[in-house]
Design a protein around this motif. Structure first.
Motif, PDB file in Angstrom:
ATOM      1  N   GLY A  92       0.802  -1.215   0.000  1.00 45.64           N
ATOM      2  CA  GLY A  92       0.000   0.000   0.000  1.00 45.64           C
ATOM      3  C   GLY A  92       0.836   1.267   0.000  1.00 45.64           C
ATOM      4  N   PRO A  93       1.799   1.420   0.928  1.00 46.50           N
ATOM      5  CA  PRO A  93       2.611   2.635   0.924  1.00 46.50           C
ATOM      6  C   PRO A  93       3.338   2.887  -0.388  1.00 46.50           C
ATOM      7  N   ILE A  94       3.903   1.838  -0.980  1.00 46.43           N
ATOM      8  CA  ILE A  94       4.623   2.025  -2.248  1.00 46.43           C
ATOM      9  C   ILE A  94       3.661   2.384  -3.371  1.00 46.43           C
ATOM     10  N   TRP A  95       2.542   1.691  -3.441  1.00 43.42           N
ATOM     11  CA  TRP A  95       1.566   1.952  -4.510  1.00 43.42           C
ATOM     12  C   TRP A  95       0.972   3.343  -4.372  1.00 43.42           C
ATOM     13  N   ALA A 181      -1.306   7.321   4.890  1.00 46.74           N
ATOM     14  CA  ALA A 181      -1.721   8.683   5.223  1.00 46.74           C
ATOM     15  C   ALA A 181      -1.791   9.585   4.000  1.00 46.74           C
ATOM     16  N   LEU A 182      -1.144   9.202   2.920  1.00 51.06           N
ATOM     17  CA  LEU A 182      -1.136  10.013   1.703  1.00 51.06           C
ATOM     18  C   LEU A 182      -2.348   9.761   0.811  1.00 51.06           C
ATOM     19  N   SER A 183      -3.217   8.841   1.189  1.00 48.75           N
ATOM     20  CA  SER A 183      -4.397   8.533   0.368  1.00 48.75           C
ATOM     21  C   SER A 183      -5.279   9.759   0.126  1.00 48.75           C
ATOM     22  N   PRO A 184      -5.604  10.566   1.138  1.00 48.66           N
ATOM     23  CA  PRO A 184      -6.430  11.753   0.864  1.00 48.66           C
ATOM     24  C   PRO A 184      -5.750  12.737  -0.085  1.00 48.66           C
ATOM     25  N   VAL A 185      -4.428  12.788  -0.046  1.00 45.85           N
ATOM     26  CA  VAL A 185      -3.707  13.737  -0.900  1.00 45.85           C
ATOM     27  C   VAL A 185      -3.786  13.311  -2.366  1.00 45.85           C
ATOM     28  N   VAL A 186      -3.878  12.013  -2.625  1.00 48.48           N
ATOM     29  CA  VAL A 186      -4.037  11.538  -4.005  1.00 48.48           C
ATOM     30  C   VAL A 186      -5.325  12.099  -4.601  1.00 48.48           C
ATOM     31  N   LEU A 210      -6.828  16.024   7.180  1.00 46.92           N
ATOM     32  CA  LEU A 210      -7.259  14.634   7.394  1.00 46.92           C
ATOM     33  C   LEU A 210      -6.067  13.705   7.511  1.00 46.92           C
ATOM     34  N   SER A 211      -5.074  13.917   6.661  1.00 47.00           N
ATOM     35  CA  SER A 211      -3.887  13.072   6.658  1.00 47.00           C
ATOM     36  C   SER A 211      -3.063  13.261   7.935  1.00 47.00           C
ATOM     37  N   THR A 212      -2.962  14.499   8.396  1.00 44.73           N
ATOM     38  CA  THR A 212      -2.205  14.773   9.616  1.00 44.73           C
ATOM     39  C   THR A 212      -2.871  14.138  10.830  1.00 44.73           C
ATOM     40  N   TRP A 213      -4.187  14.218  10.891  1.00 46.59           N
ATOM     41  CA  TRP A 213      -4.905  13.575  11.991  1.00 46.59           C
ATOM     42  C   TRP A 213      -4.705  12.066  11.958  1.00 46.59           C
ATOM     43  N   PHE A 214      -4.714  11.483  10.768  1.00 45.79           N
ATOM     44  CA  PHE A 214      -4.508  10.041  10.629  1.00 45.79           C
ATOM     45  C   PHE A 214      -3.142   9.639  11.185  1.00 45.79           C
ATOM     46  N   VAL A 215      -2.113  10.419  10.865  1.00 42.11           N
ATOM     47  CA  VAL A 215      -0.765  10.111  11.346  1.00 42.11           C
ATOM     48  C   VAL A 215      -0.694  10.234  12.864  1.00 42.11           C
ATOM     49  N   MET A 216      -1.171  11.335  13.399  1.00 40.22           N
ATOM     50  CA  MET A 216      -1.089  11.557  14.834  1.00 40.22           C
ATOM     51  C   MET A 216      -1.959  10.560  15.609  1.00 40.22           C
ATOM     52  N   PHE A 217      -3.019  10.095  14.993  1.00 38.24           N
ATOM     53  CA  PHE A 217      -3.937   9.159  15.633  1.00 38.24           C
ATOM     54  C   PHE A 217      -3.352   7.757  15.729  1.00 38.24           C
ATOM     55  N   ASN A 218      -2.450   7.403  14.815  1.00 39.72           N
ATOM     56  CA  ASN A 218      -1.968   6.026  14.729  1.00 39.72           C
ATOM     57  C   ASN A 218      -0.502   5.821  15.090  1.00 39.72           C
ATOM     58  N   VAL A 219       0.316   6.845  15.041  1.00 39.30           N
ATOM     59  CA  VAL A 219       1.734   6.682  15.349  1.00 39.30           C
ATOM     60  C   VAL A 219       1.925   6.357  16.826  1.00 39.30           C
TER      61      VAL A 219
END
Length: 256
Positions: A92-95, A181-186, A210-219
């Protein structure tokens, strides 16, 4: 020489019972774990079904609960005993990162073309160098360096900080979070093909919030850090770096 009618799989008399037992157990014998530099170590991180991949993208777009099972706290796992614990993946991250590299480079070129088309003073200027000089392939490798560097180097930075916090999180876990986390940016990069600075700003700002919240929520969500303030500092650091990424992407690819 084997006698007629004998068992072709019978062991020779010269073989010891230990050898025969070892031969029989060979297919089921546990193999050594592959090393970090071996291909087999990474093979399991690409064993992902389409359904699992689609579900992970969905949860990255709707970060209302922990991304993966390994992100559950002990209390949350007790509340939901049927919760799954899927392993992190690298597919997923690479794709997603590769898709974003392409969509940013192509989308910014398309937006620039339409912007020039709308604001040209005369139709004859469409092919002029002063208005539109054609595709800028430089944006492709710039996007690749920034995004791949971010997805893989920032998790490496957080891993370096782990000894200071007594936290042990596999590097692949953090890469998985940053990649998805980059999915919304796509999606936002596709919307940014619209030649409007306001639309581009709203799309990118919404995606990176949205992406920043995803990162902070899961890291490091499921980890217990001795100092709570230090745990919050790590989350704030990860969020701040994501905001910086959003500002860099907006400036380099969609500034008017």
């Amino acid at each position: 020489m084997m006698a007629r009618g004998g068992n072709p799989f019978a062991a020779n008399d010269s073989q010891s019972e230990d050898d025969v037992a070892g031969w029989e157990l060979e297919p089921g014998r546990d193999r050594a774990e592959p090393k970090l530099w071996e291909f087999g170590y990474y093979q399991s991180f690409f064993e992902l079904t389409f359904g699992e991949f689609a579900a992970r993208i969905l949860w990255s777009l709707l970060p209302v609960k922990p991304f993966l099972g390994w992100a559950l706290t002990a209390d949350e796992a007790d509340e939901d005993p049927n919760s799954e614990n899927p392993d992190p993946d690298l597919y997923g991250p690479i794709w997603i990162t590769t898709t974003l590299v392409l969509s940013l480079s192509v989308g910014s070129n398309v937006a620039h073309f339409f912007h020039s088309l709308i604001h040209m003073a005369d139709a004859d200027q469409l092919s002029g160098e002063h208005l539109y000089s054609g595709l800028e392939f430089q944006r492709l490798w710039v996007a690749a360096v920034i995004l791949y560097g971010y997805v893989f180097l920032v998790p490496l930075l957080l891993m370096v900080l782990q000894p200071c916090t007594n936290v042990k999180v596999p590097l692949v876990n953090t890469i998985c979070v940053y990649g998805y986390a980059l999915s919304p940016v796509v999606i936002a990069s596709i919307v940014c093909m619209v030649p409007s600075a306001l639309v581009q700003l709203i799309a990118l700002a919404s995606a990176f919030v949205l992406s920043t919240w995803f990162v902070m929520f899961n890291v490091w969500r499921h980890q217990t850090v001795e100092s709570r303030s230090l745990a919050y500092s790590v989350k704030l650091l990860s969020g701040a770096l994501h905001v910086v990424l959003g500002a860099v992407v907006t400036y380099l690819f969609f500034r008017s």
